[in-house]
Design a protein around this motif. Structure first.
Motif, PDB file in Angstrom:
ATOM      1  N   LEU A   2      -2.650   5.966  -2.821  1.00 51.85           N
ATOM      2  CA  LEU A   2      -2.187   6.051  -4.215  1.00 51.85           C
ATOM      3  C   LEU A   2      -2.182   4.674  -4.850  1.00 51.85           C
ATOM      4  O   LEU A   2      -2.339   4.530  -6.060  1.00 51.85           O
ATOM      5  N   GLU A   3      -1.967   3.641  -4.024  1.00 54.59           N
ATOM      6  CA  GLU A   3      -1.851   2.282  -4.557  1.00 54.59           C
ATOM      7  C   GLU A   3      -2.195   1.282  -3.459  1.00 54.59           C
ATOM      8  O   GLU A   3      -1.834   1.484  -2.293  1.00 54.59           O
ATOM      9  N   LEU A   4      -2.929   0.238  -3.847  1.00 50.07           N
ATOM     10  CA  LEU A   4      -3.226  -0.840  -2.904  1.00 50.07           C
ATOM     11  C   LEU A   4      -3.400  -2.112  -3.710  1.00 50.07           C
ATOM     12  O   LEU A   4      -4.233  -2.182  -4.617  1.00 50.07           O
ATOM     13  N   ASP A  24      10.489   2.653  -0.481  1.00 49.95           N
ATOM     14  CA  ASP A  24      10.292   3.981  -1.086  1.00 49.95           C
ATOM     15  C   ASP A  24       8.857   4.521  -0.958  1.00 49.95           C
ATOM     16  O   ASP A  24       8.170   4.755  -1.958  1.00 49.95           O
ATOM     17  N   GLY A  25       8.437   4.708   0.274  1.00 46.05           N
ATOM     18  CA  GLY A  25       7.130   5.323   0.502  1.00 46.05           C
ATOM     19  C   GLY A  25       5.994   4.331   0.600  1.00 46.05           C
ATOM     20  O   GLY A  25       4.925   4.640   1.122  1.00 46.05           O
ATOM     21  N   GLY A  26       6.169   3.113   0.098  1.00 44.65           N
ATOM     22  CA  GLY A  26       5.122   2.096   0.188  1.00 44.65           C
ATOM     23  C   GLY A  26       5.321   1.247   1.434  1.00 44.65           C
ATOM     24  O   GLY A  26       6.416   1.176   1.981  1.00 44.65           O
ATOM     25  N   GLY A  46      -7.382  -1.281   3.132  1.00 42.04           N
ATOM     26  CA  GLY A  46      -8.176  -0.192   2.555  1.00 42.04           C
ATOM     27  C   GLY A  46      -9.158   0.370   3.581  1.00 42.04           C
ATOM     28  O   GLY A  46      -9.338   1.591   3.686  1.00 42.04           O
ATOM     29  N   GLN A  47      -9.772  -0.539   4.340  1.00 40.63           N
ATOM     30  CA  GLN A  47     -10.736  -0.113   5.358  1.00 40.63           C
ATOM     31  C   GLN A  47     -10.052   0.741   6.422  1.00 40.63           C
ATOM     32  O   GLN A  47     -10.571   1.792   6.834  1.00 40.63           O
ATOM     33  N   ALA A  48      -8.869   0.277   6.860  1.00 40.90           N
ATOM     34  CA  ALA A  48      -8.139   1.013   7.901  1.00 40.90           C
ATOM     35  C   ALA A  48      -7.793   2.418   7.411  1.00 40.90           C
ATOM     36  O   ALA A  48      -7.922   3.402   8.143  1.00 40.90           O
ATOM     37  N   ALA A  49      -7.395   2.512   6.143  1.00 41.86           N
ATOM     38  CA  ALA A  49      -7.041   3.821   5.586  1.00 41.86           C
ATOM     39  C   ALA A  49      -8.284   4.705   5.497  1.00 41.86           C
ATOM     40  O   ALA A  49      -8.258   5.889   5.866  1.00 41.86           O
ATOM     41  N   ALA A  50      -9.391   4.111   5.020  1.00 42.39           N
ATOM     42  CA  ALA A  50     -10.635   4.875   4.883  1.00 42.39           C
ATOM     43  C   ALA A  50     -11.122   5.369   6.245  1.00 42.39           C
ATOM     44  O   ALA A  50     -11.547   6.530   6.390  1.00 42.39           O
ATOM     45  N   ASP A  51     -11.047   4.510   7.260  1.00 43.08           N
ATOM     46  CA  ASP A  51     -11.493   4.881   8.609  1.00 43.08           C
ATOM     47  C   ASP A  51     -10.743   6.096   9.143  1.00 43.08           C
ATOM     48  O   ASP A  51     -11.259   6.873   9.933  1.00 43.08           O
ATOM     49  N   SER A  52      -9.466   6.230   8.693  1.00 41.61           N
ATOM     50  CA  SER A  52      -8.667   7.361   9.180  1.00 41.61           C
ATOM     51  C   SER A  52      -8.598   8.489   8.160  1.00 41.61           C
ATOM     52  O   SER A  52      -7.813   9.436   8.321  1.00 41.61           O
ATOM     53  N   GLY A  53      -9.347   8.366   7.076  1.00 44.91           N
ATOM     54  CA  GLY A  53      -9.374   9.429   6.072  1.00 44.91           C
ATOM     55  C   GLY A  53      -8.073   9.587   5.317  1.00 44.91           C
ATOM     56  O   GLY A  53      -7.720  10.695   4.888  1.00 44.91           O
ATOM     57  N   VAL A  54      -7.323   8.484   5.135  1.00 38.02           N
ATOM     58  CA  VAL A  54      -6.050   8.564   4.413  1.00 38.02           C
ATOM     59  C   VAL A  54      -6.286   8.203   2.939  1.00 38.02           C
ATOM     60  O   VAL A  54      -6.835   7.132   2.639  1.00 38.02           O
ATOM     61  N   VAL A  66       0.838  -1.195   0.000  1.00 40.58           N
ATOM     62  CA  VAL A  66       0.000   0.000   0.000  1.00 40.58           C
ATOM     63  C   VAL A  66       0.877   1.251   0.000  1.00 40.58           C
ATOM     64  O   VAL A  66       1.968   1.266   0.574  1.00 40.58           O
ATOM     65  N   ARG A  67       0.377   2.242  -0.689  1.00 41.06           N
ATOM     66  CA  ARG A  67       1.134   3.492  -0.826  1.00 41.06           C
ATOM     67  C   ARG A  67       0.163   4.661  -0.668  1.00 41.06           C
ATOM     68  O   ARG A  67      -0.953   4.607  -1.198  1.00 41.06           O
ATOM     69  N   ALA A  68       0.589   5.679   0.072  1.00 45.89           N
ATOM     70  CA  ALA A  68      -0.268   6.856   0.264  1.00 45.89           C
ATOM     71  C   ALA A  68       0.551   8.123   0.042  1.00 45.89           C
ATOM     72  O   ALA A  68       1.776   8.097   0.132  1.00 45.89           O
ATOM     73  N   ARG A  69      -0.164   9.205  -0.247  1.00 49.86           N
ATOM     74  CA  ARG A  69       0.531  10.488  -0.426  1.00 49.86           C
ATOM     75  C   ARG A  69       1.238  10.873   0.877  1.00 49.86           C
ATOM     76  O   ARG A  69       2.318  11.436   0.865  1.00 49.86           O
ATOM     77  N   ASP A  70       0.584  10.503   2.007  1.00 49.77           N
ATOM     78  CA  ASP A  70       1.140  10.834   3.321  1.00 49.77           C
ATOM     79  C   ASP A  70       1.486   9.520   4.051  1.00 49.77           C
ATOM     80  O   ASP A  70       0.659   8.962   4.785  1.00 49.77           O
ATOM     81  N   PRO A  71       2.717   8.997   3.848  1.00 43.90           N
ATOM     82  CA  PRO A  71       3.074   7.685   4.405  1.00 43.90           C
ATOM     83  C   PRO A  71       2.967   7.629   5.934  1.00 43.90           C
ATOM     84  O   PRO A  71       2.606   6.593   6.484  1.00 43.90           O
ATOM     85  N   GLU A  72       3.260   8.753   6.585  1.00 40.72           N
ATOM     86  CA  GLU A  72       3.209   8.723   8.054  1.00 40.72           C
ATOM     87  C   GLU A  72       1.781   8.583   8.548  1.00 40.72           C
ATOM     88  O   GLU A  72       1.505   7.837   9.507  1.00 40.72           O
TER      89      GLU A  72
END
Ligand SMILES: Nc1ncnc2c1ncn2[C@@H]1O[C@H](COP(=O)(O)OP(=O)(O)OP(=O)(O)O)[C@@H](O)[C@H]1O
Length: 299
Positions: A271-273, A247-249, A260-268, A223-229
């Motif tokens: 970029l890739e999953l 490298d960010g992933g 995906g659910q965990a990211a959605a729950d936190s509003g993150v 998984v990769r996000a614009r805001d890795p932290e």
């Protein structure tokens, strides 16, 4: 069958192989993977009795290799393709081995044919061979006694992509007919396509082993996000294990849906999953045997 139990090798204060155990069953190809200097060659040499272990045991077909009456008829070895006599032709090399092993002369031609060394190549002296040709000759020598077990140390070194593809087919066919294959490589890609099981070694220790499918299934999600932290914090909050990062992933030990659910729950925003699949195996190799030479190894 090859059985390795708690093999260790110390050179002075340096431990080259540390408590290594694994089994290679008939009908399977086992890939023995690790970066340069990880201890693959030393382990293989101990299996074949060329290097005395500091501890542990190894058997081939339930017997200590050194106790085999005519080892070439049971075990085909390719440990160092550079060790062939440079002044002999390919055919002479095999003819001499055939005589020592007591196998019919016709096996020489069969094996030359099997490894794709034609009549012209067989008449040339080994000193004029490329590394790839030496590997083919070494493989012919390993096959000469029609053994049920093959132990091959980096057999793909020096082969071109077509040669690597050809060798995979040969080894797959050998195992499918009930043979046992142990082959080492420092390149994941080389063994990934042919191996049923993998033993990964780093700094002398086994760091992962199992069927390739098991290792892949345990790979999780990439998984990769614009805001890795923020992504890492979201995964931590959801209690999902982050195995490593590239490298960010992040490689996460969970299904993509849960990630995906965990990211959605936190509003993150992602970029890739995707399922980690072979990239996961790559990550296992990278993270478990971390080092610069390993980064080169997965290219
Ligand atoms: N005869 C020896 N004397 C001292 N140290 C040795 C000897 N043989 C191997 N080693 C050391 O043992 C470690 C393991 O080496 P080994 O050759 O088994 O690794 P490898 O995984 O096969 O790597 P490579 O693909 O580079 O050969 C290395 O640190 C190496 O320097």
């Amino acid at each position: 069958m090859i059985t390795v139990e708690r093999l260790s090798k110390r050179y002075g204060r340096h431990t080259a192989v540390d408590d290594v155990s694994f089994r290679c069953e008939p009908g399977t190809v086992t890939g023995f993977l690790g970066p340069n200097g990880a201890g693959k060659s030393t382990t293989m040499r101990m299996i074949c009795g060329f290097t005395p272990p500091s501890g542990g045991t190894a058997t081939v077909n339930n017997v200590d290799y050194r106790q085999l009456p005519n080892p070439g008829r049971q075990v085909g070895l390719l440990l160092d393709a550079g060790a062939q006599h440079p002044g002999r032709t390919g055919r002479e090399t095999l003819t001499l081995s055939a005589r020592i092993m007591g196998v019919p002369r016709r096996r020489v031609d069969e094996c030359l044919d099997q490894v794709g060394l034609n009549a012209v190549a067989a008449k040339r002296r080994v000193r004029a061979y490329s590394l790839g040709m030496r590997q083919r000759l070494g493989l012919a020598q390993a096959l000469l006694g029609d053994p049920r077990v093959l132990i091959l140390d980096e057999p793909a070194n020096g082969l071109d992509p077509e040669g690597i593809y050809w060798m995979r087919g040969l080894l797959r066919d050998f195992a499918d007919r009930g043979g046992t294959v142990l082959l080492s490589s420092h390149l994941l890609r080389e063994v990934e396509a042919v191996a049923d099981r993998l033993v990964v070694i780093g700094a002398g220790r086994v760091v992962a082993q199992g069927s390739k499918d098991e290792l892949l299934a345990g790979a999780g999600a990439l998984v990769r996000a614009r805001d890795p932290e923020a992504l890492r914090a979201a995964l931590d909050r959801a209690g999902l294990p982050v195995r490593s990062s590239t490298d960010g992933g992040l490689l996460v030990g969970a299904e993509p849906g849960a990630v995906g659910q965990a990211a959605a729950d936190s509003g993150v925003a992602l970029l890739e999953l995707r399922p980690a699949e072979s990239a996961g195996l790559e990550q296992i190799f990278l993270s478990l045997t971390a080092g610069d030479s390993v980064r080169e190894a997965v290219k």
